[in-house]
Enzyme design. Structure first.
Site, PDB file in Angstrom:
ATOM      1  N   ASN A 167      -5.615   2.367 -13.202  1.00 10.85           N
ATOM      2  CA  ASN A 167      -4.628   1.393 -12.711  1.00 10.85           C
ATOM      3  C   ASN A 167      -3.231   1.960 -12.920  1.00 10.85           C
ATOM      4  O   ASN A 167      -3.001   2.723 -13.859  1.00 10.85           O
ATOM      5  CB  ASN A 167      -4.758   0.075 -13.483  1.00 10.85           C
ATOM      6  N   LEU A 179      -4.327  -7.287  -7.416  1.00 11.58           N
ATOM      7  CA  LEU A 179      -3.944  -8.405  -8.270  1.00 11.58           C
ATOM      8  C   LEU A 179      -5.100  -9.139  -8.942  1.00 11.58           C
ATOM      9  O   LEU A 179      -4.872  -9.940  -9.832  1.00 11.58           O
ATOM     10  CB  LEU A 179      -3.109  -9.417  -7.458  1.00 11.58           C
ATOM     11  N   GLY A 239       0.783  -1.240   0.000  1.00 10.87           N
ATOM     12  CA  GLY A 239       0.000   0.000   0.000  1.00 10.87           C
ATOM     13  C   GLY A 239       0.811   1.283   0.000  1.00 10.87           C
ATOM     14  O   GLY A 239       0.343   2.310   0.484  1.00 10.87           O
ATOM     15  N   SER A 240       2.029   1.242  -0.579  1.00  7.90           N
ATOM     16  CA  SER A 240       2.789   2.504  -0.591  1.00  7.90           C
ATOM     17  C   SER A 240       2.159   3.513  -1.553  1.00  7.90           C
ATOM     18  O   SER A 240       2.199   4.725  -1.303  1.00  7.90           O
ATOM     19  CB  SER A 240       4.265   2.260  -0.921  1.00  7.90           C
ATOM     20  N   HIS A 285       0.798   0.749 -13.447  1.00  8.84           N
ATOM     21  CA  HIS A 285       1.618  -0.419 -13.780  1.00  8.84           C
ATOM     22  C   HIS A 285       3.088   0.027 -13.856  1.00  8.84           C
ATOM     23  O   HIS A 285       3.392   1.045 -14.476  1.00  8.84           O
ATOM     24  CB  HIS A 285       1.162  -1.008 -15.118  1.00  8.84           C
TER      25      HIS A 285
HETATM   26  C1  GRF Z   1       3.245  -0.945  -7.722  1.00  8.05           C
HETATM   27  O1  GRF Z   1       4.487  -1.138  -8.321  1.00  8.05           O
HETATM   28  C2  GRF Z   1       2.169  -0.833  -8.779  1.00  8.05           C
HETATM   29  O2  GRF Z   1       2.618  -0.297  -9.977  1.00  8.05           O
HETATM   30  C3  GRF Z   1       1.804  -2.264  -9.018  1.00  8.05           C
HETATM   31  O3  GRF Z   1       1.898  -2.874  -7.762  1.00  8.05           O
HETATM   32  C4  GRF Z   1       2.827  -2.161  -6.935  1.00  8.05           C
HETATM   33  C5  GRF Z   1       2.109  -1.825  -5.666  1.00  8.05           C
HETATM   34  O4  GRF Z   1       2.966  -1.375  -4.672  1.00  8.05           O
HETATM   35  N1  GRF Z   1       0.559  -2.352  -9.723  1.00  8.05           N
HETATM   36  P1  GRF Z   1       2.388  -0.740  -3.357  1.00  8.05           P
HETATM   37  O5  GRF Z   1       1.466  -1.775  -2.706  1.00  8.05           O
HETATM   38  O6  GRF Z   1       1.626   0.495  -3.736  1.00  8.05           O
HETATM   39  O7  GRF Z   1       3.555  -0.417  -2.502  1.00  8.05           O
END
Ligand code: GRF
Length: 191
Positions: A103, A86, A14-15, A105
């Site tokens: 989204n 996911l 969740g960063s 990516h």
């Molecule tokens: C990020 O790299 C995002 O692009 C991908 O999953 C990762 C999620 O990281 N879809 P976080 O949970 O937000 O730290």
């Protein structure tokens, strides 16, 4: 202008959720609801610390239209952000929020996208393919994984001796910087 209400769907640490929350005061949105697909996701703590309602989803609830749509309506959600989520988004949700699901990516789509391409797998593929650059893509969600309309991309060169780990850190910094901005633009209808 009234702030747009956002639901964020997350599976992991969740960063990006944190980045969206931290910068909401500058922008035209507020994070009003968080859905998590894993009961031990670190993102749950991120939402709780901010007093944002958080719901843990199981797959059958996610696939069953009424529960989720009722919840989204209850919180008057205008837009949805997938921030490291996911599961494939079911069609009923895409129909309920047409061009309103975003989204992020961690590669330059269409490169290194699609089912199973997430997290370090993406950065490993970039290094393995000897790509000279990578970056981030922020796009609208449609029925196919990672194939909706691209709203934003930015690139960085691959450094000499770059590892998947070093690349992942540089890419994550870009995500945190641009995801809130692109969400703001979507909320305010700016191109
Ligand atoms: C990020 O790299 C995002 O692009 C991908 O999953 C990762 C999620 O990281 N879809 P976080 O949970 O937000 O730290």
């Amino acid at each position: 202008m009234a702030l747009k209400k956002i639901a964020v769907f997350v599976s992991g640490r969740g960063s990006n959720l944190s980045a969206l929350i931290n910068r909401q005061r500058e922008f035209a949105y507020e994070i009003s609801l968080v859905f998590v697909s894993k009961k031990d996701a670190l993102a749950i703590e991120v939402a709780k610390d901010e007093n944002i309602p958080v719901k843990v989803l199981d797959k059958s609830t996610f696939l069953e239209e009424t529960v989720l749509i009722d919840e989204l309506k209850l919180h008057e959600i205008n837009f949805i952000c997938l921030a490291g989520f996911l599961w494939k988004v079911p069609s009923y949700l895409i129909k309920a929020y047409p061009n309103e699901i975003l989204n992020i990516h961690p590669s330059l789509l269409p490169k290194h996208g699609g089912k199973g391409m997430y997290g370090m797998k993406v950065h490993e593929a970039v290094i393995q393919h000897k790509d000279t650059e990578s970056g981030i893509t922020i796009h609208l969600v449609n029925e196919e994984y990672d194939k909706g309309k691209i709203l934003f991309q930015t690139k960085i060169p691959i450094e000499k001796n770059e590892s998947p780990l070093s690349l992942s850190k540089r890419i994550l910094a870009l995500e945190h910087r641009y995801f809130p901005e692109v969400l703001h633009r979507l909320c305010t209808n700016e191109k």
